[in-house]
Design a protein around this motif. Structure first.
Motif, PDB file in Angstrom:
ATOM      1  N   MET A 101       0.843  -1.200   0.000  1.00  0.00           N
ATOM      2  CA  MET A 101       0.000   0.000   0.000  1.00  0.00           C
ATOM      3  C   MET A 101       0.872   1.241   0.000  1.00  0.00           C
ATOM      4  SD  MET A 101      -2.791   1.233   2.825  1.00  0.00           S
ATOM      5  CE  MET A 101      -3.443   2.909   2.752  1.00  0.00           C
ATOM      6  N   ALA A 102       0.553   2.210  -0.830  1.00  0.00           N
ATOM      7  CA  ALA A 102       1.295   3.463  -0.881  1.00  0.00           C
ATOM      8  C   ALA A 102       1.061   4.249   0.403  1.00  0.00           C
ATOM      9  CB  ALA A 102       0.858   4.282  -2.087  1.00  0.00           C
ATOM     10  N   VAL A 103       2.129   4.833   0.938  1.00  0.00           N
ATOM     11  CA  VAL A 103       2.042   5.539   2.218  1.00  0.00           C
ATOM     12  C   VAL A 103       2.586   6.953   2.071  1.00  0.00           C
ATOM     13  CG1 VAL A 103       2.243   3.431   3.594  1.00  0.00           C
ATOM     14  CG2 VAL A 103       4.318   4.682   2.936  1.00  0.00           C
ATOM     15  N   MET A 104       2.276   7.784   3.046  1.00  0.00           N
ATOM     16  CA  MET A 104       2.835   9.126   3.118  1.00  0.00           C
ATOM     17  C   MET A 104       4.251   9.016   3.664  1.00  0.00           C
ATOM     18  SD  MET A 104       1.138  12.477   4.897  1.00  0.00           S
ATOM     19  CE  MET A 104       1.890  14.108   4.800  1.00  0.00           C
ATOM     20  N   LYS A 105       5.201   9.640   2.963  1.00  0.00           N
ATOM     21  CA  LYS A 105       6.605   9.499   3.334  1.00  0.00           C
ATOM     22  C   LYS A 105       7.177  10.829   3.808  1.00  0.00           C
ATOM     23  CE  LYS A 105       7.334   5.829  -0.086  1.00  0.00           C
ATOM     24  NZ  LYS A 105       8.091   5.414  -1.294  1.00  0.00           N
ATOM     25  N   PRO A 106       7.965  10.799   4.873  1.00  0.00           N
ATOM     26  CA  PRO A 106       8.595  12.034   5.339  1.00  0.00           C
ATOM     27  C   PRO A 106       9.760  12.434   4.442  1.00  0.00           C
ATOM     28  CG  PRO A 106       9.306  10.198   6.685  1.00  0.00           C
ATOM     29  CD  PRO A 106       8.273   9.650   5.739  1.00  0.00           C
ATOM     30  N   SER A 118      -9.755 -10.883  10.769  1.00  0.00           N
ATOM     31  CA  SER A 118      -8.787 -10.723   9.679  1.00  0.00           C
ATOM     32  C   SER A 118      -7.764  -9.647  10.026  1.00  0.00           C
ATOM     33  CB  SER A 118      -9.511 -10.352   8.380  1.00  0.00           C
ATOM     34  OG  SER A 118      -8.575 -10.053   7.360  1.00  0.00           O
ATOM     35  N   ILE A 119      -6.483 -10.017   9.923  1.00  0.00           N
ATOM     36  CA  ILE A 119      -5.374  -9.078  10.116  1.00  0.00           C
ATOM     37  C   ILE A 119      -4.447  -9.202   8.913  1.00  0.00           C
ATOM     38  CG2 ILE A 119      -3.411  -8.404  11.557  1.00  0.00           C
ATOM     39  CD1 ILE A 119      -6.019  -8.025  12.970  1.00  0.00           C
ATOM     40  N   ARG A 120      -4.093  -8.076   8.325  1.00  0.00           N
ATOM     41  CA  ARG A 120      -3.130  -8.097   7.223  1.00  0.00           C
ATOM     42  C   ARG A 120      -2.089  -7.008   7.445  1.00  0.00           C
ATOM     43  NH1 ARG A 120      -6.171  -6.962   3.448  1.00  0.00           N
ATOM     44  NH2 ARG A 120      -5.405  -5.050   2.455  1.00  0.00           N
ATOM     45  N   LEU A 121      -0.815  -7.399   7.375  1.00  0.00           N
ATOM     46  CA  LEU A 121       0.305  -6.473   7.522  1.00  0.00           C
ATOM     47  C   LEU A 121       0.984  -6.327   6.165  1.00  0.00           C
ATOM     48  CD1 LEU A 121       1.814  -7.978  10.809  1.00  0.00           C
ATOM     49  CD2 LEU A 121       0.276  -6.015  10.622  1.00  0.00           C
ATOM     50  N   THR A 122       1.092  -5.087   5.689  1.00  0.00           N
ATOM     51  CA  THR A 122       1.634  -4.836   4.357  1.00  0.00           C
ATOM     52  C   THR A 122       2.741  -3.798   4.441  1.00  0.00           C
ATOM     53  OG1 THR A 122      -0.575  -5.212   3.445  1.00  0.00           O
ATOM     54  CG2 THR A 122       1.058  -4.237   1.981  1.00  0.00           C
ATOM     55  N   SER A 123       3.884  -4.081   3.817  1.00  0.00           N
ATOM     56  CA  SER A 123       4.997  -3.134   3.821  1.00  0.00           C
ATOM     57  C   SER A 123       4.695  -1.971   2.884  1.00  0.00           C
ATOM     58  CB  SER A 123       6.287  -3.826   3.384  1.00  0.00           C
ATOM     59  OG  SER A 123       6.292  -4.020   1.979  1.00  0.00           O
ATOM     60  N   LYS A 124       5.515  -0.920   2.973  1.00  0.00           N
ATOM     61  CA  LYS A 124       5.308   0.247   2.109  1.00  0.00           C
ATOM     62  C   LYS A 124       5.535  -0.098   0.640  1.00  0.00           C
ATOM     63  CE  LYS A 124      10.038   2.015   2.654  1.00  0.00           C
ATOM     64  NZ  LYS A 124      10.864   3.153   3.129  1.00  0.00           N
ATOM     65  N   ASN A 125       6.220  -1.225   0.395  1.00  0.00           N
ATOM     66  CA  ASN A 125       6.453  -1.677  -0.978  1.00  0.00           C
ATOM     67  C   ASN A 125       5.419  -2.698  -1.438  1.00  0.00           C
ATOM     68  OD1 ASN A 125       8.826  -0.100  -1.176  1.00  0.00           O
ATOM     69  ND2 ASN A 125       9.982  -1.689  -0.098  1.00  0.00           N
ATOM     70  N   GLY A 126       4.407  -2.926  -0.611  1.00  0.00           N
ATOM     71  CA  GLY A 126       3.336  -3.831  -0.997  1.00  0.00           C
ATOM     72  C   GLY A 126       3.562  -5.285  -0.637  1.00  0.00           C
ATOM     73  N   LYS A 127       4.630  -5.595   0.101  1.00  0.00           N
ATOM     74  CA  LYS A 127       4.915  -6.975   0.481  1.00  0.00           C
ATOM     75  C   LYS A 127       4.041  -7.382   1.661  1.00  0.00           C
ATOM     76  CE  LYS A 127       8.651 -10.019   2.047  1.00  0.00           C
ATOM     77  NZ  LYS A 127      10.088 -10.101   2.451  1.00  0.00           N
ATOM     78  N   ASN A 128       3.472  -8.584   1.583  1.00  0.00           N
ATOM     79  CA  ASN A 128       2.644  -9.101   2.669  1.00  0.00           C
ATOM     80  C   ASN A 128       3.553  -9.647   3.774  1.00  0.00           C
ATOM     81  OD1 ASN A 128       0.865 -10.471   4.378  1.00  0.00           O
ATOM     82  ND2 ASN A 128      -0.488 -11.046   2.695  1.00  0.00           N
ATOM     83  N   LEU A 129       3.492  -9.027   4.956  1.00  0.00           N
ATOM     84  CA  LEU A 129       4.353  -9.403   6.078  1.00  0.00           C
ATOM     85  C   LEU A 129       3.608 -10.202   7.146  1.00  0.00           C
ATOM     86  CD1 LEU A 129       6.156  -5.954   6.564  1.00  0.00           C
ATOM     87  CD2 LEU A 129       7.070  -7.966   5.394  1.00  0.00           C
ATOM     88  N   THR A 130       2.357 -10.519   6.892  1.00  0.00           N
ATOM     89  CA  THR A 130       1.499 -11.103   7.928  1.00  0.00           C
ATOM     90  C   THR A 130       2.078 -12.380   8.519  1.00  0.00           C
ATOM     91  OG1 THR A 130      -0.371 -10.218   6.668  1.00  0.00           O
ATOM     92  CG2 THR A 130      -0.866 -11.740   8.465  1.00  0.00           C
ATOM     93  N   GLU A 131       2.513 -13.298   7.664  1.00  0.00           N
ATOM     94  CA  GLU A 131       2.994 -14.590   8.158  1.00  0.00           C
ATOM     95  C   GLU A 131       4.342 -14.479   8.866  1.00  0.00           C
ATOM     96  OE1 GLU A 131       3.009 -17.431   5.020  1.00  0.00           O
ATOM     97  OE2 GLU A 131       0.817 -17.455   4.802  1.00  0.00           O
ATOM     98  N   SER A 132       5.060 -13.382   8.635  1.00  0.00           N
ATOM     99  CA  SER A 132       6.375 -13.214   9.262  1.00  0.00           C
ATOM    100  C   SER A 132       6.281 -12.722  10.699  1.00  0.00           C
ATOM    101  CB  SER A 132       7.226 -12.230   8.444  1.00  0.00           C
ATOM    102  OG  SER A 132       7.486 -12.740   7.155  1.00  0.00           O
ATOM    103  N   PHE A 133       5.103 -12.220  11.102  1.00  0.00           N
ATOM    104  CA  PHE A 133       4.961 -11.646  12.439  1.00  0.00           C
ATOM    105  C   PHE A 133       3.699 -12.197  13.114  1.00  0.00           C
ATOM    106  CE2 PHE A 133       7.597  -8.824   9.977  1.00  0.00           C
ATOM    107  CZ  PHE A 133       8.628  -8.517  10.855  1.00  0.00           C
ATOM    108  N   PRO A 134       3.709 -13.504  13.420  1.00  0.00           N
ATOM    109  CA  PRO A 134       2.507 -14.144  13.980  1.00  0.00           C
ATOM    110  C   PRO A 134       2.112 -13.594  15.346  1.00  0.00           C
ATOM    111  CG  PRO A 134       4.406 -15.614  14.130  1.00  0.00           C
ATOM    112  CD  PRO A 134       4.825 -14.464  13.269  1.00  0.00           C
ATOM    113  N   GLU A 135       3.085 -13.072  16.120  1.00  0.00           N
ATOM    114  CA  GLU A 135       2.745 -12.556  17.444  1.00  0.00           C
ATOM    115  C   GLU A 135       1.864 -11.311  17.357  1.00  0.00           C
ATOM    116  OE1 GLU A 135       7.073 -11.099  16.841  1.00  0.00           O
ATOM    117  OE2 GLU A 135       5.572 -12.328  15.822  1.00  0.00           O
ATOM    118  N   ILE A 136       2.032 -10.519  16.281  1.00  0.00           N
ATOM    119  CA  ILE A 136       1.183  -9.342  16.090  1.00  0.00           C
ATOM    120  C   ILE A 136      -0.241  -9.786  15.770  1.00  0.00           C
ATOM    121  CG2 ILE A 136       0.879  -7.196  14.820  1.00  0.00           C
ATOM    122  CD1 ILE A 136       3.468  -7.264  16.397  1.00  0.00           C
TER     123      ILE A 136
END
Length: 599
Positions: free
Chosen positions: A1-6, A37-55
């Motif tokens: 997902m595109a994000v606002m960048k400083p 449903s929880i989905r974690l997405t990096s600023k480059n669009g990579k799905n990080l959900t499975e990498s951080f199960p504790e979250i």
């Protein structure tokens, strides 16, 4: 997902229209939180959900608390925290590269990650990007009031005082801060003038040895002994004319080997970098060339001091002086250690009256105890009157701690109560075997004591003394027990352990009568008596440290010599601080079982 960048900035914008946040060193991440449903997405669009199960697990467990807000979209940073203000990028990067679910789960258990939310851009399934930042922050705070305080999912607050925040950031060696306009809307990318990032650069010194004509990078080196060692590469930061001159110098005078042009050490430079990890500078940029510096001064020892980010208030002296002859550690090594460990050590020194041991010429030379502040001490050390025109030794911040270290302090001893209190802030058992070879007795005694404390539902912590024993801590809520009450409890526990194994343990104060048994020192826990502070160095030949441990480390094979100024900072960054929940434990500790036992 595109994000606002400083936008990167060297200066911190100021004014009433700005608020400020800590910038954490991790993965920028957007959390989509919907029912089940929880989905974690990096600023480059990579799905990080499975990498951080504790979250994901935390959010699932707390979904009911935010049900009225779902679906939510939170913008934040995925991090592994060293302290509340410093993240460990190397660890979160390693996590992101893991593919095997078993290894991911193991990493999540060993060093759990945190999602630090600094913005909310979706509420009830509707975008709120057009709302001003201040209103979005208020909404985010409302959401987190329902979730509650915790480490797995946390709210990044805004601050109004940038200098105060920067001082905290510097003390913790954090990555930087973000300045944001209070009325800014959420705009994707950098087509704005509303968010700025200011980095907390390490200022490193080295010389340039190689120019790569394929990518315009220069290799930065230092001397390690007589050998030249590469510490990284740098290309950006110089003005165009300066860069062109530097490039031409290498092309004209350098020895050509393929696409590379080599020069002997001569051109010195100061480099800004976020970190140095495995001979790779993170986000390096030239600060300046140093035509008046000599390459011979660009050494590994200087690099370590550069990386330590010592306060400018400290005028360093004799950093090459040997302090621990056996391992060859210098005063510079002491200063580097104290600076690196300061975020973990200072909480145990603040608001206490210190007793220090100073060895200005090293641990094998003359030393002396000191309880009062010398007249020549700088003004940034707080003056607390101690009668007869004397002042207590106090250490309320990094500058004070580094000043003591720069003046040869090798041990920090603290009382069990704060300066302004008559009540103990903790109970400590000192388990003192007759010698280092008898350290297994301390392991055995600590294990027995842990069982007793667990039966009383008491939260306990353990650390090495840094010499030959172990010390068990029971944090206490403020003013919950008097010294008279803690004395009864420590005596009862000590006598219980002594009675259980009288051939191994004793409460006999006279050394000559202990007969090779471990001494359970419960008498030492009293008003104005002291104990070595957590993470303090010791005046031992090996440069050992009074090191906090995890309870599962207290087993056969443990030895105090394993923990020195050389490896303790790295240990804390890799494993985390075993005392990280100490203040929380003080608040949660239930002392009813103690009071019942002694009445």
């Amino acid at each position: 997902m595109a994000v606002m960048k400083p936008i990167a900035s060297l200066d911190i914008p100021t004014g009433e229209e700005w608020l400020y946040e800590i910038k954490y060193d991790g993965f920028r991440c957007v959390m989509h939180w919907d029912k089940d449903s929880i989905r974690l997405t990096s600023k480059n669009g990579k799905n990080l959900t499975e990498s951080f199960p504790e979250i994901v697990e935390f959010c699932s467990e707390h979904e009911s608390t935010v049900a009225n807000f779902l679906p939510l979209i939170l913008d934040g940073e995925l991090v592994v925290l060293n302290t509340d203000y410093q993240a460990n990028f190397a660890l979160v990067q390693q996590r992101g590269r893991l593919k095997d679910s078993t290894r991911i789960k193991q990493a999540a258990e060993e060093r759990p990650a945190s999602f630090l939310a600094f913005d909310i851009i979706g509420l009830h399934g509707t975008s709120i990007e057009k709302e001003p930042l201040l209103k979005r922050k208020e909404t985010l705070a409302t959401v987190f009031q329902q979730i509650g305080k915790g480490k797995t999912l946390s709210f990044v607050p805004g601050h109004s005082n940038p200098k105060q925040l920067w001082d905290i950031l510097f003390d913790h060696k954090g990555e930087g801060l973000i300045a944001k306009r209070k009325n800014s809307t959420y705009q994707v990318g950098k087509s704005h003038r509303d968010w700025y990032k200011i980095k907390n650069w390490r200022k490193l010194h080295g010389f340039l040895t190689t120019y790569d004509s394929q990518n315009n990078y220069f290799t930065v080196g230092i001397y390690q002994g007589d050998d030249v060692t590469e510490i990284g590469k740098c290309a950006h930061g110089l003005r165009e004319t300066v860069f062109a001159t530097l490039k031409e110098l290498f092309l004209t005078n350098g020895e050509k080997r393929g696409a590379f042009y080599h020069l002997p050490p001569a051109i010195c430079a100061q480099i800004h970098s976020l970190d140095l990890y495995k001979n790779e500078l993170r986000e390096p940029a030239f600060a300046s060339l140093l035509p008046h510096e000599q390459p011979s001064t660009m050494t590994r020892k200087r690099l370590k001091l550069d990386m330590a980010m010592l306060p400018e208030t400290i005028e360093l002296t004799n950093t090459d002086k040997t302090f621990w002859p056996k391992p060859g550690y210098t005063k510079g090594d002491l200063l580097t250690y104290v600076r690196e460990i300061s975020p973990y050590m200072l909480p145990f020194l603040k608001e206490r009256a210190l007793t220090i041991i100073r060895s200005p010429d090293g641990v094998e030379k003359d030393f002396f105890y000191q309880k009062h502040l010398p007249e020549y001490a700088p003004n940034f050390i707080e003056r607390i009157p101690a009668g007869d025109n004397e002042f207590l030794l106090t250490c309320e911040g990094l500058d004070s701690l580094m000043w003591y270290a720069n003046h040869g302090t090798v041990e920090y001893h603290i009382p069990f109560q704060k300066r302004a209190s008559e009540y103990p802030t903790e109970i400590v058992f000192d388990l003192d075997p007759p010698d280092r070879n008898s350290f297994p007795l301390a392991i055995e005694a600590a294990s027995l004591l842990k069982e007793l404390l667990d039966q009383l539902n008491l939260i306990s912590f353990v650390k090495t003394s840094g010499n030959k024993g172990l010390q068990i801590y029971i944090p206490l809520p403020e003013q919950s027990m008097s010294y008279e009450q803690t004395a009864l409890f420590t005596q009862a526990m000590a006598w219980t352990i002594e009675k259980a194994q009288p051939k191994s343990f004793t409460t006999e104060r006279m050394k000559k009568n202990r007969g090779g048994r471990l001494y359970i020192d419960y008498v030492q826990h009293g008003k104005d008596k002291t104990i070595i502070a957590p993470y303090s160095t010791r005046k031992t030949p090996e440069a050992t440290v009074a090191t906090p441990l995890f309870w599962n480390e207290v087993k056969d094979g443990l030895s105090p010599e394993q923990f020195t100024i050389h490896n303790v900072p790295g240990r804390v960054k890799k494993l985390g601080c075993p005392f990280s929940d100490y203040q929380l434990a003080k608040q949660k500790q239930q002392t009813e079982s103690i009071l019942t036992l002694i009445t």
